[in-house]
Each structure stands twice: as C-alpha cells, then as structure tokens.
Design an enzyme around this catalytic site. Structure first.
Site, PDB file in Angstrom:
ATOM      1  N   HIS A  14      58.771  36.886  67.371  1.00  0.00           N
ATOM      2  CA  HIS A  14      58.601  35.764  66.313  1.00  0.00           C
ATOM      3  C   HIS A  14      59.881  34.869  66.511  1.00  0.00           C
ATOM      4  O   HIS A  14      60.823  35.204  67.449  1.00  0.00           O
ATOM      5  CB  HIS A  14      59.087  36.609  64.958  1.00  0.00           C
ATOM      6  CG  HIS A  14      60.024  37.768  64.989  1.00  0.00           C
ATOM      7  ND1 HIS A  14      59.913  38.775  65.024  1.00  0.00           N
ATOM      8  CD2 HIS A  14      61.458  37.216  64.789  1.00  0.00           C
ATOM      9  CE1 HIS A  14      61.111  39.469  64.923  1.00  0.00           C
ATOM     10  NE2 HIS A  14      62.040  38.635  64.838  1.00  0.00           N
ATOM     11  N   ARG A  56      67.359  43.224  75.501  1.00  0.00           N
ATOM     12  CA  ARG A  56      66.660  43.858  74.391  1.00  0.00           C
ATOM     13  C   ARG A  56      65.461  43.220  73.919  1.00  0.00           C
ATOM     14  O   ARG A  56      65.495  42.097  73.283  1.00  0.00           O
ATOM     15  CB  ARG A  56      67.606  44.440  73.260  1.00  0.00           C
ATOM     16  CG  ARG A  56      67.206  45.086  72.218  1.00  0.00           C
ATOM     17  CD  ARG A  56      68.169  45.203  71.241  1.00  0.00           C
ATOM     18  NE  ARG A  56      67.951  46.342  70.166  1.00  0.00           N
ATOM     19  CZ  ARG A  56      67.290  45.841  68.818  1.00  0.00           C
ATOM     20  NH1 ARG A  56      67.091  44.570  68.624  1.00  0.00           N
ATOM     21  NH2 ARG A  56      66.955  46.526  68.030  1.00  0.00           N
ATOM     22  N   ASP A  73      63.258  43.037  71.213  1.00  0.00           N
ATOM     23  CA  ASP A  73      63.229  43.206  69.622  1.00  0.00           C
ATOM     24  C   ASP A  73      61.768  43.156  69.153  1.00  0.00           C
ATOM     25  O   ASP A  73      61.175  42.243  69.291  1.00  0.00           O
ATOM     26  CB  ASP A  73      64.256  42.404  68.824  1.00  0.00           C
ATOM     27  CG  ASP A  73      63.846  42.807  67.414  1.00  0.00           C
ATOM     28  OD1 ASP A  73      64.660  43.752  66.868  1.00  0.00           O
ATOM     29  OD2 ASP A  73      63.478  41.935  66.485  1.00  0.00           O
ATOM     30  N   GLU A 124      62.649  47.811  72.614  1.00  0.00           N
ATOM     31  CA  GLU A 124      63.007  48.228  71.307  1.00  0.00           C
ATOM     32  C   GLU A 124      61.908  48.906  70.455  1.00  0.00           C
ATOM     33  O   GLU A 124      61.105  48.062  70.075  1.00  0.00           O
ATOM     34  CB  GLU A 124      64.054  47.483  70.359  1.00  0.00           C
ATOM     35  CG  GLU A 124      64.357  47.951  69.077  1.00  0.00           C
ATOM     36  CD  GLU A 124      63.733  47.615  67.845  1.00  0.00           C
ATOM     37  OE1 GLU A 124      63.923  48.186  66.773  1.00  0.00           O
ATOM     38  OE2 GLU A 124      62.792  46.688  68.089  1.00  0.00           O
ATOM     39  N   ASP A 133      70.628  48.754  62.249  1.00  0.00           N
ATOM     40  CA  ASP A 133      69.428  49.481  61.039  1.00  0.00           C
ATOM     41  C   ASP A 133      70.029  50.588  60.623  1.00  0.00           C
ATOM     42  O   ASP A 133      71.048  51.117  60.644  1.00  0.00           O
ATOM     43  CB  ASP A 133      68.350  49.404  61.800  1.00  0.00           C
ATOM     44  CG  ASP A 133      67.908  47.617  62.004  1.00  0.00           C
ATOM     45  OD1 ASP A 133      68.075  46.968  61.457  1.00  0.00           O
ATOM     46  OD2 ASP A 133      66.876  47.720  62.949  1.00  0.00           O
ATOM     47  N   ILE A 141      60.645  52.000  55.264  1.00  0.00           N
ATOM     48  CA  ILE A 141      60.889  53.032  54.231  1.00  0.00           C
ATOM     49  C   ILE A 141      61.240  54.432  55.048  1.00  0.00           C
ATOM     50  O   ILE A 141      61.766  55.309  54.420  1.00  0.00           O
ATOM     51  CB  ILE A 141      59.837  53.441  53.334  1.00  0.00           C
ATOM     52  CG1 ILE A 141      58.658  53.635  54.359  1.00  0.00           C
ATOM     53  CG2 ILE A 141      59.487  52.304  52.446  1.00  0.00           C
ATOM     54  CD1 ILE A 141      57.292  54.184  53.411  1.00  0.00           C
ATOM     55  N   GLN A 153      63.594  54.706  57.233  1.00  0.00           N
ATOM     56  CA  GLN A 153      65.241  54.452  57.655  1.00  0.00           C
ATOM     57  C   GLN A 153      66.037  54.673  56.611  1.00  0.00           C
ATOM     58  O   GLN A 153      65.728  54.046  55.500  1.00  0.00           O
ATOM     59  CB  GLN A 153      65.580  53.185  58.462  1.00  0.00           C
ATOM     60  CG  GLN A 153      64.591  53.174  59.792  1.00  0.00           C
ATOM     61  CD  GLN A 153      65.177  51.940  60.604  1.00  0.00           C
ATOM     62  OE1 GLN A 153      65.927  51.075  60.028  1.00  0.00           O
ATOM     63  NE2 GLN A 153      64.864  51.789  61.880  1.00  0.00           N
TER      64      GLN A 153
END
Length: 492
Positions: free
Chosen positions: A87, A194, A196, A237, A295, A339, A341
C-alpha cells in the site's frame, strides 16, 4: 556494508533522541558494539500509522533529518528499510494524480479498482461469500471510496488504515515504481529490505487474498531479481503459522522468528523448557529472531509450537504477571488492528522482573539466527501508560520516546548493562556463525542446555539455564562469560 551476523536494533528515527543524528549519537556513546545493524522504521513522509502510510519514498521526513543522516548510519551499521509493498498513502503522487485525472491518469492501473477486479470474475460479484472469504483486517469489505475530480466515484481496495491504499503489484506502472524505489533505497544504504504486509499484496478471485500461491512467489522473485545484483536481501514480514515462514525460508529468503516471543514467555511463566527446546531444534539459521517489535506480542505465530492450551495459559498469565498489562489495551477501544497481538513491552510482560528478562534475552541470543532488539527492549523499558492514554493507541504502550539524557541513565541499570555485555560478546564470538550448529538438551523439566559451535567446532558457547528460578551460566570455550546465580539475582 553487507549484512553482518550481529544484533540489529529496531528503532524509529525519533525514539532515541529527536532525530537521526541523535540516534547515531546514542549508538556511538551509549550502546557501543552491542549493536551491529539498525532497522530504521519508516522515516519517509507519511500520513499515518507511525510512518507505515508513506507518501514519498524519495525523501526523508525533514523532522528526522535527510539522506546524509541515513547514509552516515550506513557507514557504521548494516541497515534495513521498510518497503510497504501492499500500500501507499492517499497523499502520494500516484493517488492524487489518479484522483485528478481518473482514466486519463498514468496511474489508473496503480491501485486495485474494486469494481473492475470483480467484473473480471463475472456478473453479480462479489457475493457475500466472496467478501467473507477475504482475510480481512476489518469487519466490512476492504474498500474505500474515491471521488474523482470529475465527480464520479468508485471503490479501491483498502486492507489497512484509511490512509493506506492497496497497490496492484501486477500492473506495469506498479512494477516500475517498485523497481525504482528499491534501487533508490539501496543507493542510500539499505542492505536489507523488509517487505511489510507482503502476504496481502497479491489478490486473486476465489482465494482469501492472503499469501496466495503460486502468485506470491512470482512477486517475491521479482523483488529478489531487483535486489540480488545490488547485493541486498529481502526480509518478508508475515505473522502467521510457522509453516508459512518455513516455506519462505526454504526458498532461500531470510525470515522472522515470530514464534519465539510467546514460546519464551510460556517457558518463563511455566518454568518448563520442553517446548522452547522443541522450537529451537526446528528453527532455521537464516532468520532474524525477535522478542519484541513496534507491534504487539504475536499469539497466533506460536500455534502448534505451543498447544492451544499452552497459548491460552501464556496469554492469560501475561495479564496476571505482566506489569500494567490489561486486555482493554489490546482491544478495539485502543485501536488495536490485530486481535491476535497483545500490547505490552517485553520487560513489562515479564512483570518488570530483571532476572526473567535477562534470561529471555539469553534464550534469544542462543536461538538460531540473528537477534533483533527493539529499542524499548534494549533499554528494558516498562509500559508507557501515559503515552498510551494520551493517544488511545494500544501499540503506543511499547513506543516510549527516550531523550538522549534518558538513555544515558537507562544504560546504567544492571539489567541493561548486562544485556549490552551479552550482545557485544555474542556479536564477536564465532560460535554463533550461521553456518555453525546448535545442540539442545533438557536435563530436567525446568532446565535447558544449549550448545552453539562454529563450523570448525573450535569455538563453543554453552548455556545452562533453569527456567523455574531464572538462573543461568554462559561459557565460551570453557570460560565463564555471564552468569546469574541466586546471589547475582539479588544485585540485578
């Protein structure tokens, strides 16, 4: 500088001091050779998600510095940058040009146009079943309406936040953007990229649009073909069942060990070492290990490494043992996107207990792979309730802003000083070479012995630890390096 087998710091550009110059100052003056690499979390102009909604990859956000500051870090440390392959921001040139010029825009194929995507599948698509099948981060269809300057509207695919509009990675214009951006990143010092949210990048009708095979391999291979001649690597990731990172690793890519955080917590909560031993024996060498990141602490990542009952036990124990860890901080009321994490610093997840925390890092150092240490974790930071409440952003509990002076005080704490000593030793001892070996034994239910050797077998590191009383001894070629006896624990 190429990737080195040395611990990598994960930090924002404004979390260790106010900018990139301060980050470099802190590393040189306070951290020393405990860190060999730096993962600079997104430092580009961005319109949301603490940098993960980039609007322009060609510039460094002026609040942090400029490219010369990034390149100065790259002269002393190997670097990893984030590329949000899934994105880009609504404020990007691509989005704004598309909004202005609609089908006359050169970026008309840059985004995934929801109605056009489903029109190719036939009439009356998507059905509710189609939408339900999608691996979503929202309760509703992953779309956002765009209103063009000509007054017409349509929907674009929008998996994450409102500012993060999904890219059509299979379009020619997006492929050109990806290539140009990655090449520019390497030019400015990136040794590792990385990727993402890459598992969301490929969308295909009649799939859940998450890690879509075989097409996802085409995307990864295209990125690798760009980076290999530039001697840069990819770190995809993904938070999911360990079998998916294993597939990626089997294709020759670096992967993350996201199962280690919860497995280590279970080990230290229960005092039992069997599951940690099992996981260490299964783990690949070509990986970066984590206990904490920007995160939350992942739960699903440990599925089938731990049993469902053990995961439930560790999750509930985290709320009991953890310092200022509450279920509400990981809920929708605190803008929690995942939800699965739990929002907490790793130090507070272990009850701000120095002995338990140091042992968790010892386990990480002896695990296969290269350790990544989040900046809050490097300083054994407690949950930042003030920042959490002022922002109502759950993940901010683990995103404290340290001043340069604050860092100088934190590194004096015995637990931090011992962690820095541990990392410095690990970075410079050949037993941890990625082409070496690991042997794991469990002499009893609560003890573990881990032996690391280099390829020649001449350099040997041995850890003997007790997960129940949090004591350990580390030796290097027979000489004691670091120990934490019952007496030592009183001094931590």
């Amino acid at each position: 500088m190429e990737i080195q087998n040395k611990a990598m710091l994960i930090t924002y550009a404004d979390s260790l001091g106010k900018n990139l110059k301060d980050v470099r100052k802190v590393l040189k003056e306070d951290i020393g050779d405990a860190i060999g690499g730096v993962h600079l979390l997104p430092f580009f102009p961005s319109t949301g998600d603490r940098g993960f909604a980039p609007s322009d990859y060609t510039r460094v956000d002026s609040a942090f510095g400029d490219w010369s500051d990034v390149e100065a870090l790259g002269e002393e440390y190997y670097l990893m940058f984030d590329f949000m392959i899934n994105h880009i921001s609504r404020e990007s040139v691509m989005y704004q040009d598309f909004k202005k010029n609609h089908d006359e825009s050169k970026y008309k194929d840059f985004f995934i146009r929801w109605e056009k995507f489903w029109a190719k599948a036939g009439e009356n698509r998507p059905t509710q079943a189609d939408v339900d099948l999608i691996y979503k981060r929202k309760d509703k269809a992953p779309t956002q309406e765009i209103t063009f300057d000509d007054g017409t509207t349509e929907n674009l695919w929008n998996t994450f936040g409102d500012e993060q509009i999904d890219i059509d990675v299979n379009s020619a214009i997006a492929k050109e953007f990806i290539k140009t951006t990655l090449e520019d990143m390497v030019k400015h010092g990136a040794n590792l990229i990385r990727l993402d949210a890459f598992a969301y990048a490929v969308k295909k009708v009649d799939t859940n649009d998450f890690f879509v095979e075989p097409e996802i391999w085409d995307t990864l291979n295209e990125v690798r073909e760009i980076l290999t001649p530039l001697k840069a690597e990819i770190l995809p990731e993904i938070h999911e069942h360990y079998s998916i990172p294993k597939k990626i690793n089997d294709h020759g890519y670096f992967t993350y060990d996201f199962a280690l955080p919860m497995t280590t917590l279970y080990t230290l909560y229960s005092g039992k070492t069997n599951q940690l031993a099992k996981w260490l024996k299964m783990s690949p060498m070509k990986q970066f290990t984590t206990l904490d990141t920007h995160d939350g602490i992942g739960v699903v990542d440990a599925r089938d490494v731990l049993t469902d009952e053990e995961i439930d036990y560790a999750s509930e124990e985290l709320y009991k043992v953890g310092a200022n860890v509450k279920k509400t901080y990981s809920s929708a009321s605190y803008n929690n996107l995942d939800i699965y994490q739990i929002n907490s610093t790793y130090y507070s997840a272990l009850g701000n207990d120095d002995a338990a925390y140091l042992l968790s890092r010892v386990f990480q150092v002896f695990a296969p792979g290269i350790p990544q240490i989040y900046y809050v974790g490097l300083l054994a930071g407690e949950n930042d309730i003030e920042l959490l409440e002022s922002s109502k952003e759950g993940r901010n509990i683990n995103r404290h802003y340290y001043s340069v002076d604050e860092v100088k005080e934190e590194v004096k704490r015995p637990v931090v000083a011992n962690l820095l000593k541990l990392l410095s030793w690990r970075n410079n001892f050949a037993a941890f070479d990625l082409d070496g070996s690991i042997d794991v034994e469990t002499p009893s239910d609560t003890t573990i012995k881990i032996t690391r050797k280099d390829k020649s077998g001449e350099n040997v590191a041995v850890l003997v630890a007790n997960a129940a009383d949090k004591t350990f001894t580390i030796t290097a070629n027979g000489e004691e390096v670091l120990a934490n006896s019952e007496a030592d624990k009183q001094q931590l």
